[in-house]
Design a protein around this motif. Structure first.
Motif, PDB file in Angstrom:
ATOM      1  N   UNK A 142       1.905  20.150   7.303  1.00 21.56           N
ATOM      2  CA  UNK A 142       0.620  19.931   6.672  1.00 21.56           C
ATOM      3  C   UNK A 142      -0.145  18.837   7.408  1.00 21.56           C
ATOM      4  N   UNK A 143      -1.436  18.896   7.298  1.00 19.16           N
ATOM      5  CA  UNK A 143      -2.311  17.828   7.782  1.00 19.16           C
ATOM      6  C   UNK A 143      -2.613  16.935   6.585  1.00 19.16           C
ATOM      7  N   UNK A 144      -2.249  15.653   6.704  1.00 15.13           N
ATOM      8  CA  UNK A 144      -2.378  14.726   5.584  1.00 15.13           C
ATOM      9  C   UNK A 144      -3.278  13.568   5.988  1.00 15.13           C
ATOM     10  N   UNK A 145      -4.261  13.284   5.141  1.00 10.76           N
ATOM     11  CA  UNK A 145      -5.127  12.122   5.292  1.00 10.76           C
ATOM     12  C   UNK A 145      -4.694  11.094   4.263  1.00 10.76           C
ATOM     13  N   UNK A 146      -4.424   9.875   4.722  1.00  9.50           N
ATOM     14  CA  UNK A 146      -4.057   8.802   3.804  1.00  9.50           C
ATOM     15  C   UNK A 146      -5.130   7.729   3.883  1.00  9.50           C
ATOM     16  N   UNK A 147      -5.781   7.491   2.771  1.00  8.82           N
ATOM     17  CA  UNK A 147      -6.799   6.439   2.687  1.00  8.82           C
ATOM     18  C   UNK A 147      -6.078   5.155   2.285  1.00  8.82           C
ATOM     19  N   UNK A 148      -6.094   4.165   3.170  1.00 14.16           N
ATOM     20  CA  UNK A 148      -5.380   2.922   2.903  1.00 14.16           C
ATOM     21  C   UNK A 148      -3.906   3.042   3.260  1.00 14.16           C
ATOM     22  N   UNK A 149      -3.600   3.599   4.388  1.00 10.02           N
ATOM     23  CA  UNK A 149      -2.215   3.874   4.741  1.00 10.02           C
ATOM     24  C   UNK A 149      -1.503   2.807   5.531  1.00 10.02           C
ATOM     25  N   UNK A 150      -2.028   1.586   5.591  1.00 12.24           N
ATOM     26  CA  UNK A 150      -1.395   0.566   6.422  1.00 12.24           C
ATOM     27  C   UNK A 150      -0.721  -0.541   5.628  1.00 12.24           C
ATOM     28  N   UNK A 151      -0.918  -0.586   4.331  1.00 12.47           N
ATOM     29  CA  UNK A 151      -0.314  -1.633   3.519  1.00 12.47           C
ATOM     30  C   UNK A 151       1.134  -1.341   3.167  1.00 12.47           C
ATOM     31  N   UNK A 152       1.650  -2.054   2.207  1.00 13.91           N
ATOM     32  CA  UNK A 152       3.060  -1.958   1.831  1.00 13.91           C
ATOM     33  C   UNK A 152       3.452  -0.540   1.431  1.00 13.91           C
ATOM     34  N   UNK A 153       2.721   0.048   0.503  1.00 15.31           N
ATOM     35  CA  UNK A 153       3.048   1.407   0.042  1.00 15.31           C
ATOM     36  C   UNK A 153       2.620   2.433   1.084  1.00 15.31           C
ATOM     37  N   UNK A 154       1.439   2.272   1.632  1.00 15.03           N
ATOM     38  CA  UNK A 154       0.913   3.239   2.587  1.00 15.03           C
ATOM     39  C   UNK A 154       1.767   3.397   3.821  1.00 15.03           C
ATOM     40  N   UNK A 155       2.260   2.298   4.356  1.00 17.45           N
ATOM     41  CA  UNK A 155       3.074   2.391   5.568  1.00 17.45           C
ATOM     42  C   UNK A 155       4.372   3.147   5.308  1.00 17.45           C
ATOM     43  N   UNK A 156       4.955   2.960   4.139  1.00 10.90           N
ATOM     44  CA  UNK A 156       6.172   3.712   3.772  1.00 10.90           C
ATOM     45  C   UNK A 156       5.859   5.194   3.612  1.00 10.90           C
ATOM     46  N   UNK A 157       4.728   5.493   3.003  1.00 17.87           N
ATOM     47  CA  UNK A 157       4.307   6.877   2.816  1.00 17.87           C
ATOM     48  C   UNK A 157       4.060   7.562   4.165  1.00 17.87           C
ATOM     49  N   UNK A 158       3.421   6.875   5.073  1.00 20.33           N
ATOM     50  CA  UNK A 158       3.159   7.427   6.411  1.00 20.33           C
ATOM     51  C   UNK A 158       4.478   7.794   7.082  1.00 20.33           C
TER      52      UNK A 158
END
Length: 115
Positions: free
Chosen positions: A1-17
């Motif tokens: 899938x192609x996934x866009x993460x808004x705010x993907x560099x913080x604590x939760x976002x980086x783990x999600x990425x």
């Protein structure tokens, strides 16, 4: 899938990425660029400020995961811009995105004694 993460560099976002990359998804991250870059090199990074708008984001995604919709305007703008370009929009919310709290300050009137 192609996934866009808004705010993907913080604590939760980086783990999600990292989890998305492990699952072999294509990841695009949109952030202000203020957090140190610790993400894998296998993602597309787009810098921008949601208070100004999302005009830097072009393309289509299967999923948008919104981790930084701090105001109702942020979420409205995202929904308006992505409604025909994103298959699923996932908003992970905080209470402050919906309305101002009814109580501006909590007050503690309890008295403490040394007993």
């Amino acid at each position: 899938m192609k996934i866009l993460i808004l705010g993907g560099t913080g604590f939760i976002g980086s783990k999600l990425v990292e989890k998305c990359l492990l699952a072999k998804h294509s990841v695009t991250v949109f952030s202000r660029g203020e957090t140190p870059n610790t993400l894998s090199g296998d993602i597309e990074r787009i810098e921008g400020d949601r208070d100004i708008g999302l005009s830097e984001l072009h393309g289509e995604w299967d999923v948008c995961i919104d981790l930084c919709g701090y105001t109702a305007k942020h979420v409205r703008d995202s929904a308006s811009q992505f409604h025909k370009r994103v298959g699923h929009y996932i908003y992970i919310s905080a209470v402050r995105a919906f309305q101002q709290p009814r109580v501006s300050k909590l007050q503690n009137k309890a008295r403490f004694t040394n007993q």
